[in-house]
Design a protein around this motif. Structure first.
Motif, PDB file in Angstrom:
ATOM      1  N   LEU A  11     126.791   7.945 146.255  1.00 28.68           N
ATOM      2  CA  LEU A  11     127.785   7.724 145.201  1.00 28.68           C
ATOM      3  C   LEU A  11     129.157   7.356 145.762  1.00 28.68           C
ATOM      4  O   LEU A  11     130.100   7.137 145.007  1.00 28.68           O
ATOM      5  CB  LEU A  11     127.905   8.985 144.341  1.00 28.68           C
ATOM      6  N   THR A  36     120.496   7.967 142.155  1.00 33.61           N
ATOM      7  CA  THR A  36     121.262   7.382 143.261  1.00 33.61           C
ATOM      8  C   THR A  36     120.390   6.552 144.185  1.00 33.61           C
ATOM      9  O   THR A  36     120.880   5.625 144.839  1.00 33.61           O
ATOM     10  CB  THR A  36     121.987   8.486 144.058  1.00 33.61           C
ATOM     11  N   TRP A  81     129.611   8.218 135.791  1.00 31.49           N
ATOM     12  CA  TRP A  81     129.254   9.564 136.207  1.00 31.49           C
ATOM     13  C   TRP A  81     128.882  10.452 135.010  1.00 31.49           C
ATOM     14  O   TRP A  81     127.919  11.220 135.066  1.00 31.49           O
ATOM     15  CB  TRP A  81     130.391  10.173 137.004  1.00 31.49           C
ATOM     16  N   THR A  95     135.519  18.617 147.912  1.00 27.39           N
ATOM     17  CA  THR A  95     134.485  19.557 147.497  1.00 27.39           C
ATOM     18  C   THR A  95     133.778  20.107 148.731  1.00 27.39           C
ATOM     19  O   THR A  95     133.458  19.357 149.656  1.00 27.39           O
ATOM     20  CB  THR A  95     133.443  18.876 146.587  1.00 27.39           C
ATOM     21  N   VAL A 131     130.601  12.252 153.594  1.00 26.69           N
ATOM     22  CA  VAL A 131     129.904  13.537 153.665  1.00 26.69           C
ATOM     23  C   VAL A 131     129.773  13.991 155.110  1.00 26.69           C
ATOM     24  O   VAL A 131     129.248  13.258 155.957  1.00 26.69           O
ATOM     25  CB  VAL A 131     128.507  13.444 153.017  1.00 26.69           C
ATOM     26  N   TYR A 169     125.606  12.485 147.029  1.00 34.91           N
ATOM     27  CA  TYR A 169     127.030  12.138 146.966  1.00 34.91           C
ATOM     28  C   TYR A 169     127.414  11.073 147.977  1.00 34.91           C
ATOM     29  O   TYR A 169     128.367  10.313 147.743  1.00 34.91           O
ATOM     30  CB  TYR A 169     127.880  13.406 147.102  1.00 34.91           C
ATOM     31  N   MET A 194     133.324  15.217 150.969  1.00 39.75           N
ATOM     32  CA  MET A 194     132.549  16.436 150.748  1.00 39.75           C
ATOM     33  C   MET A 194     132.141  17.021 152.089  1.00 39.75           C
ATOM     34  O   MET A 194     131.683  16.298 152.985  1.00 39.75           O
ATOM     35  CB  MET A 194     131.301  16.148 149.906  1.00 39.75           C
ATOM     36  N   ALA A 202     127.402  21.937 142.324  1.00 41.65           N
ATOM     37  CA  ALA A 202     127.277  20.564 142.828  1.00 41.65           C
ATOM     38  C   ALA A 202     126.542  19.660 141.855  1.00 41.65           C
ATOM     39  O   ALA A 202     126.660  18.427 141.939  1.00 41.65           O
ATOM     40  CB  ALA A 202     126.556  20.570 144.173  1.00 41.65           C
ATOM     41  N   ALA A 215     130.899   9.117 148.454  1.00 40.76           N
ATOM     42  CA  ALA A 215     131.670  10.153 149.135  1.00 40.76           C
ATOM     43  C   ALA A 215     131.467  10.080 150.650  1.00 40.76           C
ATOM     44  O   ALA A 215     130.416   9.666 151.127  1.00 40.76           O
ATOM     45  CB  ALA A 215     131.261  11.531 148.633  1.00 40.76           C
ATOM     46  N   ILE A 263     133.213  12.513 141.033  1.00 44.40           N
ATOM     47  CA  ILE A 263     132.601  12.282 142.341  1.00 44.40           C
ATOM     48  C   ILE A 263     133.670  12.480 143.410  1.00 44.40           C
ATOM     49  O   ILE A 263     134.717  11.819 143.372  1.00 44.40           O
ATOM     50  CB  ILE A 263     132.024  10.858 142.436  1.00 44.40           C
TER      51      ILE A 263
END
Length: 462
Positions: A191, A57, A81, A262, A195, A188, A172, A162, A193, A168
């Protein structure tokens, strides 16, 4: 049944390193491991796979943000992914297969299965009982959770889950602003997300040098991580489509909720000793569930030793490795030793964070008269060329003796830069010793030298 000089229980970094060192010293050695592969948590579901995803990443981030600045014209990258997870799994296989090769090379028997100790000098694995003059418990640790937060490793996950999510997540929530939470949260976020990190304390990464901590949180915030600090998580409820985390702010006791695809529970780890039979043996434990040992890693039962996450001290793979070498040398009649004052710690985010020795807060509390040498990576030519000028090196030295007592780095390759300081501290070096050591130009390491110079007449490039 086979007689051994040493049986090691657990093949994580502490266990496999200890087994190899025992074998090198001429001891007939076996290692017990119940996983299908060697390497323990670190190589299978911890250090190694997480670094693979961090690396992947980080490359994605470089392509998205810096390629064009350097004249590299490419199409916007897309994430496959499944392929990224396959790359991660291949990295795991290379490393675990490598340990298996080392066991064969050093004539170490792998006793496949979960081990227990029915009595001193004996280890039971499956239906077989093996005898050993000495037993080393290197059983490692497991993720801990919170009351009201039930982990299913699908929607509410530990670091293990995780590392293998089916997709993805769009959102999160990370519970806990320690090393694991921030590393995987960073993965993440890059990627795509959203967070949010929820932390009980009022600061991230507890125990870190406060100045580094403030800068670290600021940089992570710029990368898009959101923080809710001073918040006590009350629980996590799940439905088919989402998880809802409830928390209370400690400052006013107000209750809040946040939804996510998640939830990553990263609230630390605890020693894993279940099934070993320690209670029946009468092995003394600490109040925190760790195996109590003396200065030579011996437990309260003669012939049984313990190392790594199962005993007191930082839960770090390299700490376990050093203890594994030390106990092997002790069993071989040598003077095994670990210098606990020089054990580095690293957070593999971007930028990296690394430290060794005392923090400024610890020195103040101990009443030590100290001086600070600090240098920003903005003054480092290599860092500026590589879009990596965020952060600084902070060196702490005893004011009377000039001896280095701690160093804290936030910046590029911090996890590698810290080790010249470790070597310096191991040999009792002064800041001036480091300052007068020639460093190649242009390198990131020059920032460490400049920080050492700052403890004297001052840095050259600031």
């Amino acid at each position: 049944m086979t007689d051994y000089d040493v049986i090691v229980i657990g093949s994580g970094p502490g266990g496999y390193v200890s087994a190899i060192r025992c074998a090198q010293l001429g001891l007939k050695t076996a290692c017990v491991e119940g996983r299908d592969t060697l390497g323990g948590t670190c190589l299978n579901v911890g250090c190694i796979p997480s670094k693979a995803l961090l690396h992947a990443t980080e490359q994605l981030h470089e392509a998205e943000t810096n390629f064009e600045k350097m004249g590299l014209k490419v199409k916007a990258p897309t994430v496959d992914w499944k392929q990224m997870l396959a790359y991660k799994d291949d990295v795991i296989s290379q490393n675990t297969n490598g340990i298996e090769f080392l066991f064969k090379k050093n004539k170490i028997d792998w006793l496949k299965g979960w081990g227990s100790i029915p009595e001193a000098g004996k280890v039971k694995v499956g239906d077989e009982t093996h005898t050993a003059k000495n037993i080393i418990v290197a059983s490692g640790s497991e993720a801990s959770s919170l009351p009201g937060v039930e982990v299913d490793e699908k929607m509410v996950v530990t670091s293990t889950g995780a590392l293998e999510l089916g997709k993805i997540p769009k959102k999160m929530v990370v519970i806990g602003a320690g090393v694991i939470g921030l590393e995987l949260g960073s993965v993440y976020k890059r990627l795509g997300a959203e967070v949010t990190v929820i932390e009980f304390l009022d600061t991230i990464t507890p125990g870190m040098d406060a100045e580094v901590c403030r800068q670290f949180q600021k940089l992570l915030g710029k990368q898009g991580l959101d923080f809710v600090l001073g918040a006590a998580v009350q629980g996590a409820a799940t439905s088919k489509s989402k998880a809802t985390v409830t928390y209370k702010l400690r400052k006013d006791d107000s209750e809040h909720t946040i939804d996510a695809d998640t939830v990553l529970v990263a609230t630390g780890r605890r020693p894993y000793t279940d099934g070993l039979g320690l209670d029946a043996l009468g092995i003394a434990m600490t109040d925190r569930g760790q195996i109590k040992t003396d200065g030579h890693y011996a437990t309260s039962v003669k012939g049984i030793y313990a190392i790594g996450d199962a005993i007191a001290g930082p839960m770090l793979a390299h700490k376990a490795e050093d203890e594994g070498v030390a106990v092997a040398e002790i069993l071989a009649g040598q003077a095994g030793h670990v210098n606990y004052n020089v054990i580095p710690s690293v957070i593999y985010t971007h930028p990296e964070v690394a430290s060794v020795g005392k923090t400024e807060e610890q020195l103040k509390e101990a009443g030590v008269d100290y001086k600070i040498g600090k240098f920003s990576f903005m003054g480092n030519g290599r860092a500026k060329a590589n879009f990596a000028a965020d952060g600084f090196v902070k060196l702490l030295a005893d004011k009377k003796t000039d001896r280095i007592v701690g160093v804290h780095i936030i910046g590029p390759m911090a996890g590698d830069l810290i080790h010249e300081v470790c070597v310096a501290m191991e040999f009792g070096a002064a800041a001036e010793d480091l300052a007068r050591t020639c460093h190649a130009h242009p390198t990131y390491s020059e920032a460490v030298r400049e920080a050492a110079l700052a403890c004297g007449d001052g840095p050259i490039h600031a």
